[in-house]
Design an enzyme around this catalytic site. Structure first.
Site, PDB file in Angstrom:
ATOM      1  N   CYS A   2       0.870  -1.166   0.000  1.00 33.26           N
ATOM      2  CA  CYS A   2       0.000   0.000   0.000  1.00 33.26           C
ATOM      3  C   CYS A   2       0.905   1.213   0.000  1.00 33.26           C
ATOM      4  O   CYS A   2       2.114   1.086   0.138  1.00 33.26           O
ATOM      5  CB  CYS A   2      -0.852   0.025   1.256  1.00 33.26           C
ATOM      6  N   ARG A  27       1.342   1.752  -5.996  1.00 34.89           N
ATOM      7  CA  ARG A  27       1.534   0.719  -4.977  1.00 34.89           C
ATOM      8  C   ARG A  27       0.256  -0.050  -4.678  1.00 34.89           C
ATOM      9  O   ARG A  27       0.274  -1.038  -3.940  1.00 34.89           O
ATOM     10  CB  ARG A  27       2.059   1.353  -3.693  1.00 34.89           C
ATOM     11  N   TRP A  74      -3.728  -1.874  -1.408  1.00 34.14           N
ATOM     12  CA  TRP A  74      -3.774  -3.093  -2.222  1.00 34.14           C
ATOM     13  C   TRP A  74      -4.151  -4.206  -1.258  1.00 34.14           C
ATOM     14  O   TRP A  74      -3.391  -4.527  -0.342  1.00 34.14           O
ATOM     15  CB  TRP A  74      -2.427  -3.363  -2.859  1.00 34.14           C
ATOM     16  N   ASN A  98       1.082  -0.409   5.880  1.00 33.23           N
ATOM     17  CA  ASN A  98       1.485  -1.168   4.706  1.00 33.23           C
ATOM     18  C   ASN A  98       2.241  -2.386   5.204  1.00 33.23           C
ATOM     19  O   ASN A  98       3.211  -2.238   5.947  1.00 33.23           O
ATOM     20  CB  ASN A  98       2.389  -0.298   3.816  1.00 33.23           C
ATOM     21  N   GLY A  99       1.783  -3.583   4.829  1.00 35.54           N
ATOM     22  CA  GLY A  99       2.462  -4.792   5.283  1.00 35.54           C
ATOM     23  C   GLY A  99       1.448  -5.841   5.709  1.00 35.54           C
ATOM     24  O   GLY A  99       0.264  -5.748   5.367  1.00 35.54           O
ATOM     25  N   GLU A 482       8.951 -12.760 -21.608  1.00 32.18           N
ATOM     26  CA  GLU A 482       8.670 -11.379 -21.191  1.00 32.18           C
ATOM     27  C   GLU A 482       7.601 -10.748 -22.098  1.00 32.18           C
ATOM     28  O   GLU A 482       6.707 -10.040 -21.617  1.00 32.18           O
ATOM     29  CB  GLU A 482       9.974 -10.566 -21.221  1.00 32.18           C
ATOM     30  N   LYS A 486       4.058  -9.326 -20.734  1.00 32.56           N
ATOM     31  CA  LYS A 486       3.598  -7.952 -20.978  1.00 32.56           C
ATOM     32  C   LYS A 486       2.184  -7.965 -21.555  1.00 32.56           C
ATOM     33  O   LYS A 486       1.328  -7.201 -21.129  1.00 32.56           O
ATOM     34  CB  LYS A 486       4.515  -7.209 -21.968  1.00 32.56           C
ATOM     35  N   GLU A 489      -0.384  -9.053 -18.858  1.00 28.83           N
ATOM     36  CA  GLU A 489      -0.575  -8.056 -17.803  1.00 28.83           C
ATOM     37  C   GLU A 489      -1.484  -6.920 -18.226  1.00 28.83           C
ATOM     38  O   GLU A 489      -2.327  -6.480 -17.458  1.00 28.83           O
ATOM     39  CB  GLU A 489       0.767  -7.409 -17.444  1.00 28.83           C
ATOM     40  N   HIS A 505       6.123 -30.242 -29.152  1.00 26.85           N
ATOM     41  CA  HIS A 505       5.883 -31.197 -28.052  1.00 26.85           C
ATOM     42  C   HIS A 505       4.605 -30.885 -27.284  1.00 26.85           C
ATOM     43  O   HIS A 505       4.438 -31.365 -26.172  1.00 26.85           O
ATOM     44  CB  HIS A 505       7.090 -31.213 -27.107  1.00 26.85           C
ATOM     45  N   LYS A 604       2.415  -2.422  -8.240  1.00 26.08           N
ATOM     46  CA  LYS A 604       3.779  -2.205  -8.738  1.00 26.08           C
ATOM     47  C   LYS A 604       4.824  -2.949  -7.931  1.00 26.08           C
ATOM     48  O   LYS A 604       5.712  -3.570  -8.490  1.00 26.08           O
ATOM     49  CB  LYS A 604       4.081  -0.703  -8.735  1.00 26.08           C
TER      50      LYS A 604
HETATM   51  C1  AGP Z   1       6.332  -6.802 -14.511  1.00 26.92           C
HETATM   52  O1  AGP Z   1       5.724  -6.071 -15.506  1.00 26.92           O
HETATM   53  C2  AGP Z   1       5.614  -6.838 -13.218  1.00 26.92           C
HETATM   54  N1  AGP Z   1       5.286  -5.568 -12.740  1.00 26.92           N
HETATM   55  C3  AGP Z   1       6.211  -7.785 -12.181  1.00 26.92           C
HETATM   56  O2  AGP Z   1       6.396  -9.039 -12.767  1.00 26.92           O
HETATM   57  C4  AGP Z   1       7.540  -7.340 -11.535  1.00 26.92           C
HETATM   58  O3  AGP Z   1       8.589  -7.393 -12.455  1.00 26.92           O
HETATM   59  C5  AGP Z   1       7.825  -8.240 -10.332  1.00 26.92           C
HETATM   60  O4  AGP Z   1       6.789  -8.098  -9.397  1.00 26.92           O
HETATM   61  C6  AGP Z   1       9.158  -7.954  -9.675  1.00 26.92           C
HETATM   62  O5  AGP Z   1       9.224  -6.654  -9.179  1.00 26.92           O
HETATM   63  P1  AGP Z   1      10.591  -6.031  -8.705  1.00 26.92           P
HETATM   64  O6  AGP Z   1      11.468  -5.934  -9.897  1.00 26.92           O
HETATM   65  O7  AGP Z   1      10.221  -4.692  -8.150  1.00 26.92           O
HETATM   66  O8  AGP Z   1      11.170  -6.954  -7.674  1.00 26.92           O
END
Ligand code: AGP
Length: 609
Positions: A2, A27, A74, A98-99, A482, A486, A489, A505, A604
């Site tokens: 958060c 966040r 969050w 937060n936590g 990757e 993307k 996501e 396979h 994030k």
């Molecule tokens: C990637 O687009 C995501 N936001 C997610 O996979 C991210 O890379 C992952 O949570 C790791 O985050 P960090 O690099 O802050 O540790």
């Protein structure tokens, strides 16, 4: 995970809190709320969803005061709802957090048995009740918070206010970030620096086990037992404009276009202009402490894990050190074989990812040295590691990682070249080729960004798809993963990355005329083999989108779309092949009308397990 903010001073707190929360919305954005002390009583406004909903509540029913706390959530414990939104009040106390409080169930039972009325499903609310109960026994908000903290197990960044002591905030940190901003006649608390930059550049990053007592005119930092800590402020030089969208429709697009500059920033001062030698003084104390690196273990999550997969190729190719890659969330639960002869490299943009942080602790506990590749300076992982190579990518606001990824790859090239040079195992011709390619890389990315028109046309073709396959081989296979991540996501289309040779396979069963197949096809030693795999796709009606630095007649004939990137050293092709994949995911998402910068269900930085 958060965002928390706090303000104490003379100005109208509401505006400062809301503007701070806007900078922290990355966040989490399930709900938001602020609290102030008005006429000696706590007053709270909360709303489900993004900050605009809270702003609407405040417009209809303003909250005026000069001391306050704010939160953007969050959800972890308790679904997103107004009732579960922070701040959480108990008697004269109000708290943001937060936590995760791991023992909250036991604490809640004890509080309820003692007569407390718990209003939410959250773990946080127990903190306000514990502090309120302590206050009733006597003492002040500081000692009451210290007594409550002593009963908490888990991670917390909290900010506490009491109606009995207006003009005072208490904040405390254990495993999640807190930064205190120092002003003139006003002071601030936040989860992250961007929330403060409009008001102050002088900050103190609290360490785990530290708390701060703030009034308008003073900040005292201490441990949880009240022992003073003399913490020197740091001056932050970031430009707040870098945290704005800078004319782009979305932060994501802005951050994609920032990559030439961010790679310049990653390599700045790290390649000697005359000799072409890599300069990474950050590694010296670390390498001095390891007799010989027998093994490298790379640990990360999500996109950073994909950077780690490329990192394995780089370290094995340049330094010939056996390297394995693991997820942060898996590493510590497999009783990993790791010790003083192993170098652990952790990769994290935020430096706050709980699973990666836990892996660092596990490895250090077993005697391994830890090198971190981080973007956020002074983040928890950066502070726990033995050495840090910062990527200097600047704040990445969009939830989907782009510039963080390519700068992580760049950091791996630098580290691989340095380890290779130090071990004497790096072929000088390969070294010279790669350093030259690194120097050229920002310009080449600029070239790759010019394919936007072709990518937009391709995105229109892909947008209706339900499934997309991404194929590549070797060092570019992680880039297929990757690209698929993307797309998933931000466009919510199901996508999978596969080694091209593995398609036959199993995944080949998925292919028909509705399944676009994106292939990364640089002109390397496996070009011909991958082309054969594509013919298998074509004969089943799959639509081929080829991303390549070389399109021969055959590829041109079978492809629905060809997106070209410039040519560079084979080792650095992963960076250039990434760029069109980022743009493709972006334009597909725009075509589908999704929330590009804040996709559903994501946050994030993932500071919970
Ligand atoms: C990637 O687009 C995501 N936001 C997610 O996979 C991210 O890379 C992952 O949570 C790791 O985050 P960090 O690099 O802050 O540790």
């Amino acid at each position: 995970m958060c965002g928390i903010v706090g303000y104490v001073g003379e100005r109208e707190a509401g505006k400062i809190l809301v503007s701070g929360l806007r900078k922290l919305e990355y966040r989490g954005y399930d709900s938001a709320g602020i609290a102030m002390i008005v006429d000696g009583a706590i007053d709270v406004r909360r709303a489900v969803g993004k900050l605009d909903n809270l702003q609407a509540v405040l417009d209809a029913d303003p909250l005026l005061g000069t001391t306050g706390i704010g939160h953007t959530r969050w959800a972890t414990h308790g679904r997103p709802s107004e009732q579960n939104a922070h701040p959480h009040r108990a008697g004269d106390v109000v708290v943001i957090h937060n936590g995760i409080i791991e023992n909250y169930v036991a604490l809640r039972e004890a509080l309820v048995a003692a007569g407390a009325e718990i209003a939410s499903e959250t773990d946080t609310e127990v903190i306000s009740h514990l502090i309120d109960a302590e206050l009733r026994k006597g003492g002040d908000i500081l000692t009451a918070t210290q007594a409550a903290i002593a009963r908490l197990d888990g991670s917390f960044a909290i900010c506490v206010m009491s109606a009995k002591e207006p003009g005072r905030l208490i904040t405390a940190k254990n495993s999640t970030p807190v930064v205190v901003g120092l002003g003139e006649g006003e002071n601030f608390v936040a989860s992250d620096v961007p929330a403060l930059l409009d008001y102050t550049r002088d900050v103190v990053f609290l360490e785990d086990g530290e708390m701060a007592d703030l009034t308008a005119g003073s900040v005292e930092v201490m441990d949880f037992h009240g022992n003073r800590r003399d913490r020197k402020p740091r001056r932050i030089t970031w430009d707040p404009v870098t945290a704005q969208k800078g004319g782009y429709k979305h932060f994501l697009l802005k951050e994609i276009h920032e990559q030439p500059q961010s790679i310049i920033d990653t390599t700045r001062g790290r390649i000697a202009p005359e000799t072409g030698e890599v300069l990474l003084p950050e590694l010296e104390p670390l390498l001095a402490g390891i007799k010989q690196i027998e093994r490298v273990v790379i640990v990360a999550c999500g996109t950073a894990w994909h950077a780690g997969l490329v990192g394995k190729f780089i370290i094995e190719r340049f330094a010939r050190i056996p390297t394995e890659v693991d997820y942060g969330s898996e590493f510590r639960y497999r009783d990993p074989l790791i010790g003083p002869e192993t170098l652990m490299i952790v990769v994290s943009q935020s430096g706050e990812t709980a699973d990666t942080l836990a892996a660092v602790e596990e490895a250090r506990g077993k005697g391994a040295k830890v090198l971190a590749i981080c973007n956020v300076v002074e983040s928890s992982i950066a502070r726990k590691a033995d050495a840090v190579v910062y990527t200097h990518a600047g704040p990445e606001i969009s939830v989907a990682s782009t510039k963080a990824f390519t700068t992580q790859l760049t950091a791996f090239y630098l580290i691989g070249l340095e380890l290779g040079a130090k071990s004497g195992r790096l072929d000088p011709a390969l070294e010279a080729e790669c350093i030259d390619a690194l120097v050229q890389l920002p310009n080449l990315i600029g070239e790759a960004l010019k394919s936007e028109e072709q990518i937009i046309r391709t995105a229109r073709m892909m947008a209706p798809a339900q499934d997309v396959l991404y194929l590549a081989r070797g060092i570019n296979y992680p880039i297929a993963l990757e690209g698929a991540l993307k797309l998933k996501e931000i466009s919510y289309i199901h996508a999978e990355g596969y080694p091209a040779g593995e398609m036959k396979h199993g995944p080949i069963a998925l292919i028909d005329e509705n399944v676009p197949v994106v292939v990364l096809l640089p002109n390397d030693e496996v070009y011909g083999k991958t082309l054969s795999n594509l013919k298998e796709v074509e004969s089943r009606g799959g639509k081929i989108v080829a991303i390549t630095d070389y399109a021969d007649a055959e590829l041109t004939k079978i492809s629905e779309s060809i997106i070209t990137v410039p040519r560079t050293s084979t080792s650095l092709m992963p960076v250039l092949l990434t760029i069109p994949l980022q743009l493709l995911a972006y334009y597909v998402a725009v075509e589908r009308g999704t929330d590009v910068d804040q996709p559903r269900n994501l946050a994030k930085s993932v500071t919970v397990e």
